[in-house]
Design a protein around this motif. Structure first.
Motif, PDB file in Angstrom:
ATOM      1  N   ALA A  40       0.390  -1.391   0.207  1.00  0.00           N
ATOM      2  CA  ALA A  40      -0.130   0.363  -0.038  1.00  0.00           C
ATOM      3  C   ALA A  40       0.966   1.153   0.093  1.00  0.00           C
ATOM      4  CB  ALA A  40      -0.406  -0.034   1.038  1.00  0.00           C
ATOM      5  N   ASN A  41       2.480   0.905   0.394  1.00  0.00           N
ATOM      6  CA  ASN A  41       3.168   2.212   0.079  1.00  0.00           C
ATOM      7  C   ASN A  41       2.316   3.462   1.065  1.00  0.00           C
ATOM      8  OD1 ASN A  41       5.208   3.619  -0.598  1.00  0.00           O
ATOM      9  ND2 ASN A  41       4.040   4.677  -2.262  1.00  0.00           N
ATOM     10  N   VAL A  42       2.234   3.008   2.552  1.00  0.00           N
ATOM     11  CA  VAL A  42       2.011   3.747   3.699  1.00  0.00           C
ATOM     12  C   VAL A  42       3.099   3.704   4.888  1.00  0.00           C
ATOM     13  CG1 VAL A  42      -0.233   3.841   3.509  1.00  0.00           C
ATOM     14  CG2 VAL A  42       0.735   2.634   4.768  1.00  0.00           C
ATOM     15  N   PRO A  43       3.795   4.567   5.978  1.00  0.00           N
ATOM     16  CA  PRO A  43       4.454   3.747   7.086  1.00  0.00           C
ATOM     17  C   PRO A  43       3.502   3.494   7.150  1.00  0.00           C
ATOM     18  CG  PRO A  43       4.886   6.204   6.441  1.00  0.00           C
ATOM     19  CD  PRO A  43       3.052   6.223   5.408  1.00  0.00           C
ATOM     20  N   TYR A  44       4.073   1.934   7.842  1.00  0.00           N
ATOM     21  CA  TYR A  44       3.712   0.699   8.449  1.00  0.00           C
ATOM     22  C   TYR A  44       4.952   0.616   9.913  1.00  0.00           C
ATOM     23  CZ  TYR A  44       6.171  -2.851   5.835  1.00  0.00           C
ATOM     24  OH  TYR A  44       6.151  -3.296   4.914  1.00  0.00           O
ATOM     25  N   GLN A  45       3.571  -0.576  10.942  1.00  0.00           N
ATOM     26  CA  GLN A  45       4.848  -0.913  11.383  1.00  0.00           C
ATOM     27  C   GLN A  45       4.092  -2.931  11.817  1.00  0.00           C
ATOM     28  OE1 GLN A  45       6.779   1.237  15.138  1.00  0.00           O
ATOM     29  NE2 GLN A  45       5.983  -1.296  16.227  1.00  0.00           N
ATOM     30  N   VAL A  46       4.771  -3.405  11.033  1.00  0.00           N
ATOM     31  CA  VAL A  46       3.739  -4.968  12.216  1.00  0.00           C
ATOM     32  C   VAL A  46       4.212  -5.024  13.419  1.00  0.00           C
ATOM     33  CG1 VAL A  46       4.114  -7.335  11.443  1.00  0.00           C
ATOM     34  CG2 VAL A  46       4.004  -5.158   9.392  1.00  0.00           C
ATOM     35  N   GLY A  47       3.928  -5.675  14.742  1.00  0.00           N
ATOM     36  CA  GLY A  47       3.882  -5.865  15.750  1.00  0.00           C
ATOM     37  C   GLY A  47       3.520  -7.434  15.941  1.00  0.00           C
ATOM     38  N   ALA A  48       3.639  -7.725  17.092  1.00  0.00           N
ATOM     39  CA  ALA A  48       3.399  -8.887  17.520  1.00  0.00           C
ATOM     40  C   ALA A  48       1.428  -9.441  17.706  1.00  0.00           C
ATOM     41  CB  ALA A  48       3.870  -9.255  18.584  1.00  0.00           C
ATOM     42  N   MET A  49       1.014  -8.025  17.832  1.00  0.00           N
ATOM     43  CA  MET A  49      -0.134  -8.643  18.052  1.00  0.00           C
ATOM     44  C   MET A  49      -1.064  -7.372  17.133  1.00  0.00           C
ATOM     45  SD  MET A  49       0.018 -10.094  20.134  1.00  0.00           S
ATOM     46  CE  MET A  49      -2.338 -10.042  20.869  1.00  0.00           C
ATOM     47  N   GLU A  50      -0.404  -6.459  16.120  1.00  0.00           N
ATOM     48  CA  GLU A  50      -1.474  -5.843  15.265  1.00  0.00           C
ATOM     49  C   GLU A  50      -0.266  -5.231  14.550  1.00  0.00           C
ATOM     50  OE1 GLU A  50      -1.180  -1.621  18.232  1.00  0.00           O
ATOM     51  OE2 GLU A  50      -3.210  -2.808  18.548  1.00  0.00           O
ATOM     52  N   THR A  51      -0.965  -4.357  13.194  1.00  0.00           N
ATOM     53  CA  THR A  51      -0.545  -3.497  12.265  1.00  0.00           C
ATOM     54  C   THR A  51      -0.789  -2.308  12.376  1.00  0.00           C
ATOM     55  OG1 THR A  51       0.406  -5.746  10.988  1.00  0.00           O
ATOM     56  CG2 THR A  51       0.436  -3.596   9.935  1.00  0.00           C
ATOM     57  N   THR A  52       0.256  -1.138  12.273  1.00  0.00           N
ATOM     58  CA  THR A  52       0.149  -0.351  12.468  1.00  0.00           C
ATOM     59  C   THR A  52       0.192   0.435  11.035  1.00  0.00           C
ATOM     60  OG1 THR A  52      -0.501   0.390  14.828  1.00  0.00           O
ATOM     61  CG2 THR A  52       0.324   1.873  13.704  1.00  0.00           C
ATOM     62  N   MET A  53      -0.282   1.349  11.063  1.00  0.00           N
ATOM     63  CA  MET A  53      -0.112   2.172   9.923  1.00  0.00           C
ATOM     64  C   MET A  53      -0.623   4.007   9.862  1.00  0.00           C
ATOM     65  SD  MET A  53      -1.975   0.404   7.142  1.00  0.00           S
ATOM     66  CE  MET A  53      -4.146   0.402   8.168  1.00  0.00           C
ATOM     67  N   ARG A  54       0.201   4.992   9.727  1.00  0.00           N
ATOM     68  CA  ARG A  54      -0.069   6.229   9.682  1.00  0.00           C
ATOM     69  C   ARG A  54      -0.504   6.719   7.770  1.00  0.00           C
ATOM     70  NH1 ARG A  54       4.460   9.922  10.436  1.00  0.00           N
ATOM     71  NH2 ARG A  54       5.640  10.302   8.251  1.00  0.00           N
ATOM     72  N   GLY A  55      -1.347   7.947   7.460  1.00  0.00           N
ATOM     73  CA  GLY A  55      -1.396   8.630   6.283  1.00  0.00           C
ATOM     74  C   GLY A  55      -3.949   8.740   6.540  1.00  0.00           C
ATOM     75  N   GLU A  56      -4.320   8.611   5.223  1.00  0.00           N
ATOM     76  CA  GLU A  56      -4.885   9.639   5.238  1.00  0.00           C
ATOM     77  C   GLU A  56      -6.180   8.796   6.125  1.00  0.00           C
ATOM     78  OE1 GLU A  56      -9.333  10.750   4.226  1.00  0.00           O
ATOM     79  OE2 GLU A  56      -7.808   8.914   3.120  1.00  0.00           O
ATOM     80  N   LEU A  57      -7.723   8.913   6.508  1.00  0.00           N
ATOM     81  CA  LEU A  57      -8.309   7.625   7.048  1.00  0.00           C
ATOM     82  C   LEU A  57      -8.787   6.904   6.289  1.00  0.00           C
ATOM     83  CD1 LEU A  57      -9.721   6.959  10.102  1.00  0.00           C
ATOM     84  CD2 LEU A  57     -11.129   8.231   9.514  1.00  0.00           C
ATOM     85  N   ASN A  58      -9.609   7.954   5.059  1.00  0.00           N
ATOM     86  CA  ASN A  58     -10.598   7.222   4.386  1.00  0.00           C
ATOM     87  C   ASN A  58      -9.171   5.745   3.880  1.00  0.00           C
ATOM     88  OD1 ASN A  58     -12.843   7.835   4.722  1.00  0.00           O
ATOM     89  ND2 ASN A  58     -12.954   9.424   3.920  1.00  0.00           N
TER      90      ASN A  58
END
Length: 114
Positions: A40-58
């Motif tokens: 998807a080409n957005v900043p992201y971080q994969v963790g043990a319990m979830e994946t976090t992304m930053r960007g525009e909500l929609n």
């Protein structure tokens, strides 16, 4: 949205998919969801319990929906998707979100390189 206290465009969305399969490995299905995020080409971080992304909500919610669909495409019979959204206004000069508190190995991709 309030004109006097507008929301910052970029938000953080953390999500977790929990697929149920008739047979097979759940982790392989979760990996398919993570592939969607990576593409998807957005900043992201994969963790043990979830994946976090930053960007525009929609845009981020569309990525979550595509990740959920990837689980079905990989053979899931059903999927539980947990979603967390962190948003703020310009008036929030300090925040409880650790991504804004400084650079660590774990959160370096979320800190602006200004």
């Amino acid at each position: 949205m309030s004109v006097n206290n507008p929301q910052v465009k970029d938000v953080y969305v953390a999500f977790q998919v929990i697929p149920r399969l008739k047979e097979g490995n759940n982790f392989e299905v979760v990996d398919k969801a993570i592939e969607v995020v990576k593409a998807a080409n957005v900043p992201y971080q994969v963790g043990a319990m979830e994946t976090t992304m930053r960007g525009e909500l929609n845009q981020l919610l569309d990525i979550v929906k595509a990740a959920q669909q990837a689980c079905y495409d990989a053979g899931a019979l059903e999927v539980i998707t947990n979603i967390k959204i962190h948003s703020k206004t310009e008036a929030a000069t300090d925040t409880f979100c650790t991504y804004d508190r400084g650079v660590t190995k774990a959160n370096h991709m979320f800190v602006d390189k200004a």
